[in-house]
Structure formats: C-alpha cells, structure tokens
Design an enzyme around this catalytic site. Structure first.
Site: not given
Lengths: 393, 367
Positions: A126-129, A161, A244
């Site tokens: 997941q490329g969010y933060s 992660s 989530e």
C-alpha cells in the site's frame, strides 16, 4: 464465544473445522500467536491452499471469486481458523485493494487482478503514507503527471509494509493541484519492477524487517493503471480506510491465539511452590485480558450483525480497532512477563545459546504491537472519528 | 528530607551527562552500537579513568565508598543516554555481594575499580525471581546446577553464584555465595544479547570449583541488601531515561505538523504529555526518597519495593507514550525513543518483575 448456531451453520462449522484440523504446522504457531506474520512464501502457500478449497476470498462476493458467505459464516470461519492457530490472511490485496478494484475498477482490471489476488499470485503493498503525511493523508505530495499515454510518478512513500516482497503497489498520488487538499488525488496501480522505483528498508525496534521507504523517480505507468476516475482517489481511499478497520475486526477474532500462548508459557515456568500459572495473581491478570477479549469478540459479532442486516455500523469499526490494539499490546506484554528472566535473551551470541521455544517471537510481538495503535489511523485519530461520528462532537 | 543533589553529586550527574552525549549521543547511537563489545571496552576504560568504576566500592577495598545518592546521580546520566555498559551489575550489585567476603573478593574488588576485571551476579534459577529458588548444590566448594540469567554476564571474567549448602529449593536458609571464574573447568557460559543491546548469559555448572564468599548458609540477607542497592541505582537510570524520552517527545510535538498545525496544539497530545511529565515527577520523587532511605543505613525495604513497582510502571508507560506520540517514526531504530522503550521494558524485569516486587512489598509491609 459460541453463539447459538443454526443447523446450516453447524454443518458449516464442522466443515471448516475439518479443513483446519491438523493442517497448521507447529512451527507456524508461535509466530502466529505473537501477532507477527509468517514468511511471505509460507503465507502465499497458505493462501493458495485456501483458494484451492474455494475459500481464498472469504469476504468477497461470489461474482468476483469470493465465497459470498454470510457474516455468521465469516465469523465461524475466523473463529475456527483462530482456534486452529491458523494465521490471518494477508490483507493488503484481499481486503484493501481487491474490494476497491471490484467496486470502482474497469472490467479489464477486474479480470486481470482479482483472480491473482485470490490465488496468492500477486502480493500487494500500500503506497499511501509519506513523510509528513501519516494520519493526515491529505498532506501527501507524491505527483503523477500525465505524459502521453503514461503517468509519471515522483515522490516518496513511507511505512510501505512488505514492499520488499510485493509484486504490485497501489499508490495515492496528486494528479492536479486543487485548492482543497483532498481533491486531485488519484489511485494508481504500479508494478514493483517498474524502473525508477527504489525500496529502502526501515529498521524497526522489533528487529524484524517488515516495512520500507519507497522512492519513486520518474516511474512511468500506463494511464490504464488508474483505478476509477482521475482525481477521485481520496474518496476510494476513505472506503479503503473503512475496510482497514474491518480488517481489525477480523484480526480481533485471532486474539485468543496470543492468550493461549501466554497460558502455555506460564504453565511451563517453574516458581517456588509450583508454576507461574498456579499463582492467583497471575491468573487474575490473564483472566482480566481474557474477559476483555471476550467483550471484544461480542463487539465484533455485533459489527457482523450490522453487516448482515445491511445497517451502517457507524464508528464501531474504529471501536474494535481501538480495543483490539490495546488488548494485543497487553497480551503480548503479559507473555513477556510469563517468560521471566529469559525474556531478556533476545538473541544467542554463541552457537550454544538455549532460549525458551517462544523467544524471541514473544518479545518481538510485544515490541511490534506498539505499532498497532499507530497504523491504520492512530488511536488518537480513531477517538476523533468516534467523537465525531458517534457523539456528534 | 533532602531532594536536591549536593554540588559534588551534581558534578557527577553533569559529567555522566556529558560523557553520554559525547559517547552515546542519539545521532551517533546506531554506529556506536554497531561497534559491539569493542566500543564498550573503550568506554569502560574511559569510565575507569574518570574513577566511576571505583565510586561504589568500599574504601576498605580500594574504592571511593560512594553512597546510593552518588550512584543515583551517575546513573541518571546513564539513563539519559542509554549507556549499555554493565555499571550496576558489575560496580554496584556484584561488589555489594562481595563486600567483606575474604581475600580473593578484596583483590577482585580492587580490580573492578581499576576496570581490569568484570564480575556479574548469577543468582536466578529455573524461571523464578525468588532468591530462595536455589537448586544449585555445593559439595564442599564444587558447584553443580543451572543459572538461567546473569545480568550483563556475557563478558564477565568472574561470576558470583548462589548455591545451596543446606535445605531444599524454596528454603530461606542454607544458601551461600561463591566466586566462580568464567574459565573454570566444568562451566558452560551461554551468551545472549537482549533487545536493549545489553549482553547477558546463562550458566551451566557441572562440578565447578568455587570460592566461598563470607559465611556459609547465610547469604540471603546479603543478597537482599545488595539487590536493594542495585535496584535503587536502576531506578535512577529509569528516571533519567523517562525524562529524556519525555523531553524528546516534547520537542517533537512542537515541530511535527499535521492538519496544518503542530500536533502539540492538540489537547489530546497535551494531556498525554502532561501524564508523562507527572509520571516523571512521581518517579523522581520516589527515587530520591528510596535513595535517601538506603543511604540512611536503615533502609525501608518496603519503600524500595514500592518504588521499584511504581517507577517501572511509570517508565514503561512514558516510553510507550513517547513512541505513540512520535507515530511511525517512534517505532524505528533511527529514533532514540524506541531505544528508551526497549530499555524500560528490560529495566522492568531486572532483579524481578513488578509482581515479584509487589509481593515483596506486601510481605515487607505486613511484617
């Protein structure tokens, strides 16, 4: 906790129980119980076994390859899995991007990606933060600029992660600079082997490599990798964040695994007058967490009942995440306590070091558990959500 | 009741603080840790030069005869900078066990003070914290048994080992202390690193020669007194660490922006920092009272047990909160707050966990 089951559900429970019986190797158990993930190749093999049985995507609708199970069936499945010390399924593909693709994606994306998620062929991250954009996701700065038939991505992601083992990443990036911070954010799928993408491990206090920084320098992906509409990614992101929190609901069902591990460690530990488990003081502390874990399971069941009735569960997902993260921290902490002086023996310095069978996983689990009140919306943010949505404050 | 340090004690604290900043500063910390035992040996030699190693050792044994408050001042500096050298185990606990223990003990104590020899206590067995839980047997002066954990023992040259010279496991009498050389025949040393980078070991003794320390059969009182001295030193370390973690967190929430403002402007963050600073204040007060009580020569042992329970609670809570308020970066190796958490979690286990000391408090205050 065993709610009264209808005859159909009883039959289903027996079927699930039979599937899990003796199917979980002993060497998985300590890792699973400590709340740490099994090695990716092991988890992938496990996912494939579930897929072969037709149970690869328990929460998905049948038309996309899911089971179409009722909430009661889901709850039975998770309880039985937990009782057998099976691991929770890796959620990034299954619970986070999969549902977004089948809800908002184009047909070609559904046809290609969904089956690969179910069989474990693709591992998603997941490329969010980003640095400076954690709980405040609207502050993200990664850009995706159109150039011919491609988007060109530039920026930096944090806390990605399993980026180091992933095949694909779903990225939130700015496709325009609008006045309102939430606007102009798009959701884009990126293959991890795309040139310009670089992964750097982040070393964490538990000494287990699970998270990374990801640098995107002129990473070119086809425009067709956009999910849904350009500039609408924020809305999908919110759906995903809600999902989530549902992941936490599923994870909460696995809490008894950790408590069993605490029991075993306490029964193993000799103290003057018997074992640690015989001491009323220790038993009372364990009982307190067990009682709170039961309460949490009741909350999860209520959440599932909402889902069955098609009702909005409001901020109950946040409440479950809040309580689960507190309890896993307490449970792993008690496990370390149960290990006694040997809990200081994190790593043997000589070949002849002998540690208890659950070291260092118990301590790693206790250290790793600190992140559960931070990731997926910190506990402070969850409380804000509950204050706003449940109390109108 | 005196809470402030004297000028001399204040100088000790400042010197430890300066040493820590220069040798184990947050920025260079990972590089220092990567040097392993080599770097630690260098720092140990420098500490010997400064006279710190002989500070707690009795004047009769060639030391400076420093009391609990002097040791506390020094240990605050250790705690602030998370220095990993085995100061309490080697310079406070082992010497207290060895004091007046005979010629060999005197000789070794002088060598500890010079930084020439390291000694660790090996008292714990099976998985109990109780000092009475001793199964290791002494046949004459030859020892057989298992010691599950020797704090900071991995690089020790000698061990102080408790053994049964009478009675059975759980009996309060019949326990004696022996000196055992790390290279003694029949001794297996298994070495471990803990998550806070301290280096420990366990021992297996198979007909190992030992040297009796002090009187036979009467070690329990000596162990209890030495443990209190070590505990109070660790309390000061815990206070130094929790204050440093709180200060780092305060700096962070003043600069870290989210939703367009510094997160320190949020009331929820302010209240958490308030709780952290109350815990620091509570711990400092309790530590000072415990150290003065120990110094008086007639220590209130229930008070020391109480201080150990409460300060451990506060220390772990403060370090957990420091990580929480830093968010994701708080869990990274890069940031010193994660090191404070690991140290506080281990301090919580040294010489017994909270349950053990709570039970001790009950027994001592009801007595």
């Amino acid at each position: 906790m065993t709610p009264s089951l209808a005859p159909d559900d009883l039959a289903f429970r027996d079927e699930v129980r039979a599937f899990f019986a003796d199917s979980i190797p002993d060497d998985w158990k300590t890792t699973v119980r400590s709340g740490l993930r099994l090695p990716p190749e092991t988890l992938t093999a496990y996912q494939k076994r579930l897929a072969d049985r037709g149970w690869g995507a328990p929460t998905w609708p049948v038309e996309y390859g899911g089971t179409g199970w009722t909430p009661a069936q889901l709850s039975i499945f998770w309880s039985e899995a937990a009782a057998a010390d099976a691991p929770p399924q890796f959620h990034q593909g299954l619970e986070l991007i999969g549902p977004i693709i089948f809800t908002y994606g184009r047909q070609a994306q559904k046809d290609f990606y969904l089956p690969r998620i179910i069989t474990g062929e693709d591992w998603w991250c997941q490329g969010y933060s980003e640095p400076g954009a954690g709980s405040d996701l609207a502050a993200l700065r990664t850009r995706a600029d159109r150039d011919g038939d491609d988007y060109v991505l530039n920026g930096q992601k944090m806390w990605t992660s399993y980026a180091h083992v992933a095949d694909r990443m779903f990225v939130l990036a700015r496709t325009s600079t609008e006045a309102k911070r939430q606007q102009g954010i798009s959701l884009i799928l990126v293959d991890m082997d795309t040139p310009g993408l670089r992964i750097q491990p982040i070393h964490t206090l538990d000494e287990k490599h699970h998270t990374n920084e990801v640098f995107l320098d002129d990473v070119r992906v086809p425009l067709s990798n956009l999910v849904g509409e350009e500039g609408m990614g924020w809305g999908y992101g919110k759906v995903l964040l809600d999902r989530e929190r549902m992941v936490a609901a599923a994870t909460a069902m696995f809490l008894p695994q950790t408590l069993r591990a605490v029991r075993e460690a306490a029964k193993r530990r000799r103290v003057p007058g018997g074992t640690l488990f015989d001491r009323p003081g220790f038993r009372s502390k364990l009982a307190q967490i067990e009682i709170e874990a039961l309460a949490l399971q009741a909350m999860v069941m209520r959440l599932m009942a909402d889902a069955a009735a098609g009702a909005d569960s409001g901020p109950r997902g946040s409440m479950v995440k809040l309580r689960w993260s507190e309890l896993i921290q307490q449970a792993t902490g008690l496990w370390v306590e149960a290990l006694g002086p040997a809990a200081q023996h994190f790593e043997a310095l000589d070949g002849n070091g002998k540690t208890p069978p659950d070291m260092p996983l118990a301590l790693q689990g206790a250290l790793y558990s600190r992140v559960t009140t931070i990731y997926g919306g910190s506990s402070e943010i969850q409380r804000n959500i509950i204050a706003r949505r449940a109390l109108g404050l | 009741m005196e809470f402030a340090y004297s000028d001399e004690q204040q100088i000790l604290l400042e010197s430890a603080d300066r040493f820590g900043e220069e040798n184990m500063g947050a920025a260079a910390r990972l590089a220092r840790l990567a040097e392993g035992p080599e770097g630690s040996r260098r720092r140990w030699a420098a500490m010997a030069e400064l006279g710190w190693l002989m500070l707690p050792i009795a004047e009769a044994d060639g030391g400076l005869g420093g009391g609990p408050v002097e040791i506390a001042a020094l240990m605050e500096g250790f705690g602030r900078h998370l220095m990993i050298e085995p100061y309490v185990s080697c310079c406070v606990f082992a010497p207290a066990l060895m004091q007046g223990g005979g010629d060999k003990a005197s000789e070794l104590l002088a060598q500890i003070g010079m930084g020439e020899v390291r000694i660790a206590a090996a008292l714990l067995e099976d998985d109990g914290y109780s000092v009475f839980g001793v199964d290791t047997r002494a046949e004459g002066d030859r020892l057989t048994g298992t010691k599950v954990h020797a704090e900071d023992g991995a690089d020790a040259d000698w061990f102080v080992v408790s053994a049964r010279t009478g009675g059975v496991y759980g009996d309060k009498s019949g326990i004696s202390l022996f000196l055992v050389a790390a290279d003694a025949p029949g001794l297996t040393v298994r070495r471990f690193r803990s998550s806070d980078s301290h280096r420990h070991c366990s021992l297996e003794l198979n007909d190992v020669p030992g040297i009796l320390l002090g009187e036979r059969d009467t070690a329990v009182a000596r162990i209890a007194a030495a443990a209190d001295r070590a505990l109070v030193a660790h309390l000061a370390e815990a206070v130094g660490s929790m204050e440093a973690a709180t200060a780092a967190t305060l700096d962070y929430v003043r600069t870290r922006q989210q939703f367009g403002v510094a997160i320190g402007t949020f009331q929820v963050i302010q209240h958490k920092l308030v709780d952290m600073s109350v815990a620091c204040e509570e711990s400092r007060a309790l530590m000072s009272v415990a150290a003065r009580s120990l110094e008086s020569g007639t220590p209130d042992r229930a008070l020391i047990a109480a201080a150990r329970v409460r300060i451990s609670q506060c220390g772990v809570m403060v370090a957990q909160m420091a990580v929480q308020l830093h968010g994701g970066v708080g869990t990274s190796e890069e940031l010193v707050v994660s090191h404070h958490l690991r140290r506080q979690m281990m301090l919580d286990l040294i010489l017994g966990d909270r349950d053990y000391h709570r039970a001790r408090f009950v027994a001592l205050s009801d007595a």
